[in-house]
Write an enzyme that holds these catalytic residues in place. Structure first.
Site, PDB file in Angstrom:
ATOM      1  N   TRP A  21     -29.363 109.515 -34.788  1.00  0.00           N
ATOM      2  CA  TRP A  21     -29.016 108.339 -34.068  1.00  0.00           C
ATOM      3  C   TRP A  21     -28.779 108.611 -32.806  1.00  0.00           C
ATOM      4  O   TRP A  21     -27.686 109.507 -32.365  1.00  0.00           O
ATOM      5  CB  TRP A  21     -27.965 107.803 -34.979  1.00  0.00           C
ATOM      6  CG  TRP A  21     -27.468 106.399 -34.275  1.00  0.00           C
ATOM      7  CD1 TRP A  21     -26.076 106.311 -33.408  1.00  0.00           C
ATOM      8  CD2 TRP A  21     -28.200 105.129 -34.446  1.00  0.00           C
ATOM      9  NE1 TRP A  21     -26.133 105.202 -33.066  1.00  0.00           N
ATOM     10  CE2 TRP A  21     -27.278 104.386 -33.690  1.00  0.00           C
ATOM     11  CE3 TRP A  21     -29.318 104.901 -34.800  1.00  0.00           C
ATOM     12  CZ2 TRP A  21     -27.689 102.767 -33.199  1.00  0.00           C
ATOM     13  CZ3 TRP A  21     -29.648 103.632 -34.812  1.00  0.00           C
ATOM     14  CH2 TRP A  21     -28.710 102.482 -34.035  1.00  0.00           C
ATOM     15  N   HIS A  26     -22.984 108.261 -22.050  1.00  0.00           N
ATOM     16  CA  HIS A  26     -22.389 107.828 -21.109  1.00  0.00           C
ATOM     17  C   HIS A  26     -22.392 106.115 -20.902  1.00  0.00           C
ATOM     18  O   HIS A  26     -21.803 105.521 -20.125  1.00  0.00           O
ATOM     19  CB  HIS A  26     -22.601 108.311 -19.920  1.00  0.00           C
ATOM     20  CG  HIS A  26     -24.143 108.573 -19.633  1.00  0.00           C
ATOM     21  ND1 HIS A  26     -25.128 109.643 -20.065  1.00  0.00           N
ATOM     22  CD2 HIS A  26     -25.341 107.638 -19.060  1.00  0.00           C
ATOM     23  CE1 HIS A  26     -26.138 109.491 -19.734  1.00  0.00           C
ATOM     24  NE2 HIS A  26     -26.271 108.115 -19.421  1.00  0.00           N
ATOM     25  N   ASP A  51     -24.206  83.402 -27.148  1.00  0.00           N
ATOM     26  CA  ASP A  51     -24.318  81.924 -27.925  1.00  0.00           C
ATOM     27  C   ASP A  51     -23.064  80.895 -27.385  1.00  0.00           C
ATOM     28  O   ASP A  51     -23.542  79.714 -27.544  1.00  0.00           O
ATOM     29  CB  ASP A  51     -24.317  82.391 -29.490  1.00  0.00           C
ATOM     30  CG  ASP A  51     -25.537  82.776 -30.075  1.00  0.00           C
ATOM     31  OD1 ASP A  51     -26.890  82.475 -29.468  1.00  0.00           O
ATOM     32  OD2 ASP A  51     -25.523  83.332 -31.140  1.00  0.00           O
ATOM     33  N   ARG A  54     -24.244  79.567 -23.782  1.00  0.00           N
ATOM     34  CA  ARG A  54     -25.329  78.471 -23.888  1.00  0.00           C
ATOM     35  C   ARG A  54     -24.905  77.194 -23.975  1.00  0.00           C
ATOM     36  O   ARG A  54     -25.587  76.317 -23.445  1.00  0.00           O
ATOM     37  CB  ARG A  54     -26.593  79.139 -24.637  1.00  0.00           C
ATOM     38  CG  ARG A  54     -26.331  78.619 -26.091  1.00  0.00           C
ATOM     39  CD  ARG A  54     -27.553  79.173 -26.999  1.00  0.00           C
ATOM     40  NE  ARG A  54     -28.582  78.524 -27.106  1.00  0.00           N
ATOM     41  CZ  ARG A  54     -29.757  78.686 -27.704  1.00  0.00           C
ATOM     42  NH1 ARG A  54     -29.629  79.645 -28.572  1.00  0.00           N
ATOM     43  NH2 ARG A  54     -30.659  77.775 -27.795  1.00  0.00           N
ATOM     44  N   HIS A  66     -32.838  82.916 -25.081  1.00  0.00           N
ATOM     45  CA  HIS A  66     -32.768  83.384 -26.300  1.00  0.00           C
ATOM     46  C   HIS A  66     -33.998  83.420 -27.204  1.00  0.00           C
ATOM     47  O   HIS A  66     -33.904  84.077 -28.566  1.00  0.00           O
ATOM     48  CB  HIS A  66     -31.663  82.594 -27.242  1.00  0.00           C
ATOM     49  CG  HIS A  66     -30.293  82.511 -26.746  1.00  0.00           C
ATOM     50  ND1 HIS A  66     -29.265  83.266 -27.466  1.00  0.00           N
ATOM     51  CD2 HIS A  66     -29.703  82.055 -25.668  1.00  0.00           C
ATOM     52  CE1 HIS A  66     -28.036  83.139 -26.678  1.00  0.00           C
ATOM     53  NE2 HIS A  66     -28.376  82.490 -25.504  1.00  0.00           N
ATOM     54  N   HIS A 122     -26.999  90.805 -26.681  1.00  0.00           N
ATOM     55  CA  HIS A 122     -27.237  89.819 -27.575  1.00  0.00           C
ATOM     56  C   HIS A 122     -28.927  89.631 -27.406  1.00  0.00           C
ATOM     57  O   HIS A 122     -29.450  89.319 -28.600  1.00  0.00           O
ATOM     58  CB  HIS A 122     -26.593  88.484 -26.864  1.00  0.00           C
ATOM     59  CG  HIS A 122     -26.877  87.429 -27.779  1.00  0.00           C
ATOM     60  ND1 HIS A 122     -25.759  87.031 -28.932  1.00  0.00           N
ATOM     61  CD2 HIS A 122     -27.606  86.650 -27.695  1.00  0.00           C
ATOM     62  CE1 HIS A 122     -26.259  85.997 -29.273  1.00  0.00           C
ATOM     63  NE2 HIS A 122     -27.500  85.582 -28.824  1.00  0.00           N
ATOM     64  N   ASP A 126     -31.787  89.196 -30.473  1.00  0.00           N
ATOM     65  CA  ASP A 126     -32.516  87.907 -30.938  1.00  0.00           C
ATOM     66  C   ASP A 126     -33.908  88.194 -31.023  1.00  0.00           C
ATOM     67  O   ASP A 126     -34.550  87.602 -31.838  1.00  0.00           O
ATOM     68  CB  ASP A 126     -32.116  86.998 -29.529  1.00  0.00           C
ATOM     69  CG  ASP A 126     -30.860  86.010 -29.754  1.00  0.00           C
ATOM     70  OD1 ASP A 126     -30.321  86.104 -31.057  1.00  0.00           O
ATOM     71  OD2 ASP A 126     -30.658  85.444 -29.113  1.00  0.00           O
ATOM     72  N   HIS A 132     -37.226  83.796 -33.387  1.00  0.00           N
ATOM     73  CA  HIS A 132     -36.879  83.923 -32.087  1.00  0.00           C
ATOM     74  C   HIS A 132     -37.962  83.906 -31.356  1.00  0.00           C
ATOM     75  O   HIS A 132     -38.248  84.002 -30.061  1.00  0.00           O
ATOM     76  CB  HIS A 132     -35.765  84.558 -31.418  1.00  0.00           C
ATOM     77  CG  HIS A 132     -34.192  84.240 -31.785  1.00  0.00           C
ATOM     78  ND1 HIS A 132     -33.455  83.698 -31.029  1.00  0.00           N
ATOM     79  CD2 HIS A 132     -34.001  83.705 -33.057  1.00  0.00           C
ATOM     80  CE1 HIS A 132     -32.440  83.344 -31.616  1.00  0.00           C
ATOM     81  NE2 HIS A 132     -32.701  83.427 -32.912  1.00  0.00           N
ATOM     82  N   HIS A 156     -34.537  78.524 -39.674  1.00  0.00           N
ATOM     83  CA  HIS A 156     -34.219  79.326 -38.416  1.00  0.00           C
ATOM     84  C   HIS A 156     -32.720  79.954 -38.689  1.00  0.00           C
ATOM     85  O   HIS A 156     -32.439  81.214 -38.761  1.00  0.00           O
ATOM     86  CB  HIS A 156     -34.155  78.284 -37.186  1.00  0.00           C
ATOM     87  CG  HIS A 156     -33.859  79.361 -36.208  1.00  0.00           C
ATOM     88  ND1 HIS A 156     -34.843  79.749 -35.129  1.00  0.00           N
ATOM     89  CD2 HIS A 156     -32.676  79.762 -35.604  1.00  0.00           C
ATOM     90  CE1 HIS A 156     -34.250  80.606 -34.149  1.00  0.00           C
ATOM     91  NE2 HIS A 156     -32.965  80.545 -34.432  1.00  0.00           N
ATOM     92  N   ASP A 160     -31.173  83.725 -38.980  1.00  0.00           N
ATOM     93  CA  ASP A 160     -30.363  83.973 -38.173  1.00  0.00           C
ATOM     94  C   ASP A 160     -28.894  84.640 -38.768  1.00  0.00           C
ATOM     95  O   ASP A 160     -28.391  85.823 -38.463  1.00  0.00           O
ATOM     96  CB  ASP A 160     -29.800  82.602 -37.464  1.00  0.00           C
ATOM     97  CG  ASP A 160     -30.559  82.784 -35.912  1.00  0.00           C
ATOM     98  OD1 ASP A 160     -31.251  83.897 -35.629  1.00  0.00           O
ATOM     99  OD2 ASP A 160     -30.073  82.047 -35.074  1.00  0.00           O
TER     100      ASP A 160
END
Ligand SMILES: *[C@@H]1O[C@H](CO)[C@@H](O)[C@H](O)[C@H]1NC(C)=O
Length: 324
Positions: A21, A26, A51, A54, A66, A122, A126, A132, A156, A160
């Site tokens: 991973w 930094h 979200d 907007r 988005h 974000h 999305d 999306h 949708h 989501d």
């Protein structure tokens, strides 16, 4: 309420201690500083900001950021075409490009830098959600379905929120973090281990449009193969739980894992290049890195300058080519 997808994603990006991973390194220091939040959930705390923003008068301009409305024809044909699908109001791809440039632009105020970072956190999530990256029925918002007994859902919001929430078993930050741990284990030593490098293979901060188009295309293809392989009407014949849910949940998990992994990688690349660039300009790391200033890295963790310089300039800077 935490949107599970967003907070799991940033949980993924922020949790450390795993070898395969890519820890944020930094980027963590820089991000905590610019966000003025030194807690371990510093990214999760801003995951849903875009979200909320907007839906304000000041943030209304960002609503199109988005998504990208791919004007394709699922389930027979899925594809994203940046020139065709990104309107003059912008889309996820142009926004990712814009905020990738802005987050590292030292001329901007701390507030604008923080805004850019919050958008990136974000939007990299999305863009992994197939709906999306789809124009059909307003990205599935106008497809009425029943999920888990709720007859007034739309496809949708199921993708989501309600499908991930069903999987994670709740909507708290703790629920999200425990799911994130499971996904990280899959990346480190489980079924995602052999896939993870391919998730970031096209991630090049000097060509954000191409990178984000690759991520959008990857997710958009799933509209045809997983989200609605038999068309819209087939989704409206009964409850999507459990049969449809069981079919799609591996894809939902995969996309969230991709989003978190890409976000960590992207922020690392941005901050590495940024620090390297300033070093090459002959200024000392301690003085110039406004974002890393507040909490400088211990010397042992400082990136090797030659290596960073290669990362920053190896491919040449395509900085101005991608403005829409
Ligand atoms: C870039 O972001 C700024 C700040 O949110 C915004 O004012 C501007 O319109 C954006 N530009 C593009 C091309 O998206």
């Amino acid at each position: 309420m935490y949107t599970p997808t967003a907070s799991v994603l940033v949980g993924l990006a922020a949790l450390k201690g795993a070898s395969a991973w890519g820890t944020l390194g930094h980027a963590t220091v820089a991000a905590k500083s610019v966000l003025s939040d030194t807690s371990t959930s510093y990214l999760a705390n801003v995951a849903s900001w875009a979200d909320t923003y907007r839906s304000t008068a000041a943030g209304k301009f960002s609503a199109p950021y988005h998504f990208i409305d791919a004007n394709d024809s699922p389930p027979s044909s899925c594809n994203v075409n940046y020139a065709r699908d990104c309107t003059s109001s912008g889309c996820s791809i142009s926004a990712i490009s814009n905020y990738t440039q802005r987050v590292a632009d030292a001329r901007l105020s701390t507030a604008s830098t923080a805004e850019a970072l919050k958008f990136l956190v974000h939007l990299l999530g999305d863009v992994t959600q197939p709906l999306h990256d789809e124009a059909l029925e307003v990205g599935g918002n106008d497809i009425k379905v029943t999920f888990d007994g709720y007859a007034n859902d739309n496809l949708h919001s199921d993708w989501d929120t309600y499908i991930p929430e069903k999987k994670v078993g709740g909507d708290s930050l703790t629920d999200a973090q425990s799911w994130a741990k499971t996904l990280i284990a899959s990346i480190d030593s489980g079924s995602y281990k052999s896939l993870a490098s391919s998730w970031v293979a096209k991630s090049n901060i000097n060509d954000a449009v191409t990178s984000a188009t690759a991520w959008a295309s990857d997710a958009n293809a799933l509209v045809c193969t997983v989200v609605m392989p038999n068309g819209v009407a087939a989704l409206q014949t009964g409850d999507l739980y459990p049969t449809y849910y069981n079919k799609v949940i591996p894809t939902v998990e995969l996309q969230i894992a991709k989003g978190g992994y890409r976000l960590a990688d992207w922020l690392n690349k941005i901050y590495s290049a940024n620090i390297a660039k300033r070093d090459l300009e002959g200024q000392s790391e301690e003085l110039v890195s406004r974002m890393a200033m507040a909490a400088p890295l211990p010397p042992a963790n400082r990136p090797n300058k030659a290596q960073l310089a290669r990362e920053a300039y190896g491919g040449g800077c395509g900085c101005d080519k991608h403005k829409k």
